[in-house]
Design a protein around this motif. Structure first.
Motif, PDB file in Angstrom:
ATOM      1  N   ASP A  51       0.894  -1.287  -0.180  1.00  0.00           N
ATOM      2  CA  ASP A  51       0.014  -0.055  -0.135  1.00  0.00           C
ATOM      3  C   ASP A  51       0.818   1.222  -0.084  1.00  0.00           C
ATOM      4  N   ASP A  52       2.132   1.171  -0.007  1.00  0.00           N
ATOM      5  CA  ASP A  52       2.963   2.276   0.305  1.00  0.00           C
ATOM      6  C   ASP A  52       3.966   2.737  -1.281  1.00  0.00           C
ATOM      7  N   GLN A  53       3.989   3.693  -1.298  1.00  0.00           N
ATOM      8  CA  GLN A  53       4.463   4.200  -2.800  1.00  0.00           C
ATOM      9  C   GLN A  53       6.187   3.869  -2.660  1.00  0.00           C
ATOM     10  N   GLU A  54       6.611   4.352  -1.490  1.00  0.00           N
ATOM     11  CA  GLU A  54       8.148   4.135  -1.657  1.00  0.00           C
ATOM     12  C   GLU A  54       8.473   2.587  -1.612  1.00  0.00           C
ATOM     13  N   ALA A  56       6.825   0.409  -3.333  1.00  0.00           N
ATOM     14  CA  ALA A  56       6.620  -0.013  -4.517  1.00  0.00           C
ATOM     15  C   ALA A  56       7.827   0.559  -5.486  1.00  0.00           C
ATOM     16  N   SER A  57       8.275   1.619  -5.181  1.00  0.00           N
ATOM     17  CA  SER A  57       9.289   2.075  -6.173  1.00  0.00           C
ATOM     18  C   SER A  57      10.593   1.516  -5.596  1.00  0.00           C
ATOM     19  N   LEU A  69      -1.529  -0.808  -6.221  1.00  0.00           N
ATOM     20  CA  LEU A  69      -1.258  -0.883  -4.604  1.00  0.00           C
ATOM     21  C   LEU A  69      -2.541  -1.045  -3.918  1.00  0.00           C
TER      22      LEU A  69
END
Length: 231
Positions: A51-54, A56-57, A69
């Motif tokens: 659920d976290d963009q960081e 994911a990146s 996400l």
């Protein structure tokens, strides 16, 4: 038919904040699992559900696929592995042409599970014609020395007074959380792997490879173990 690895990594962690991207050695914790999955060459896709963009990146930078996400309903403390895996599998089946044969749940908190362990699980699945393979480790605990305690903590009857020497007691095993390999019908029903009539088998991992990180103390232990590996 595809073999899919699913790595669950939510952003919130109360006991060890930011654990999935905290550096162990020279790379984020989650990278250890992504790299092991890719190096095993067992998977058509290595997918991180977060659920976290960081997260994911970072996961993408190490070669994982992060096609969505995770919804907030699956990002809290009460979200189960069953529900997270089911969401990921159903998302893939609804949004891609992938037909899934097996799913392997690889938790990022097991950094020393490597490509060889994963390949061994797939070989065991084939050799046994199994429905699932789950990693375990020999436990230091002996059942004969364990019991519940009453309210007053009395030790009356706590153990059998005829108990054997520790070295003569039966070896028991526990889940180490590193590898859950199962066929598509068990998605959403992981508990059925342990049913009395299931065709699931244990893959026994060495204790040195079975570090499971959930707390700051666990992380310190992993760093110590890693330092020994480097000698």
């Amino acid at each position: 038919m595809a073999n899919i690895a699913i790595i669950p990594a939510r952003g919130g962690s109360k006991r060890l904040p930011g654990k999935n991207i905290r550096k162990l050695g020279n790379k984020p914790l989650i990278a250890w699992t992504i790299e092991a999955a890719i190096a095993s060459e067992c998977f058509d896709m290595v997918l991180v559900t977060t659920d976290d963009q960081e997260i994911a990146s970072i996961s993408r930078s190490f070669g994982a696929s992060v096609p969505f996400l995770r919804p907030s309903t699956l990002s809290g403390d009460t979200a189960t592995s069953d529900a997270v895996v089911q969401h990921a599998v159903e998302w893939l089946e609804e949004n891609t042409n992938i037909q899934i044969e097996t799913v392997t749940l690889l938790q990022p908190t097991s950094p020393f599970r490597d490509a060889e362990h994963i390949r061994a699980c797939f070989k065991l699945l084939e050799d046994k014609n199994a429905e699932g393979i789950v990693s375990v480790v020999a436990s230091d605990t002996r059942c004969e020395l364990c019991n519940t305690l009453p309210v007053d903590h009395s030790l009356a009857g706590f153990i059998d007074t005829r108990a054997k020497r520790t070295q003569d007691m039966q070896q028991i095993y526990e889940l180490n959380g590193a590898i859950y390999l199962f066929r598509r019908p068990f998605v959403g029903a992981l508990g059925e792997l342990y049913a009395s009539k299931s065709k699931a088998y244990a893959y026994v991992m060495p204790s040195d490879d079975s570090v499971d990180i959930d707390t700051p103390r666990d992380f310190l232990w992993a760093e110590f173990c890693l330092s020994l590996r480097g000698r």
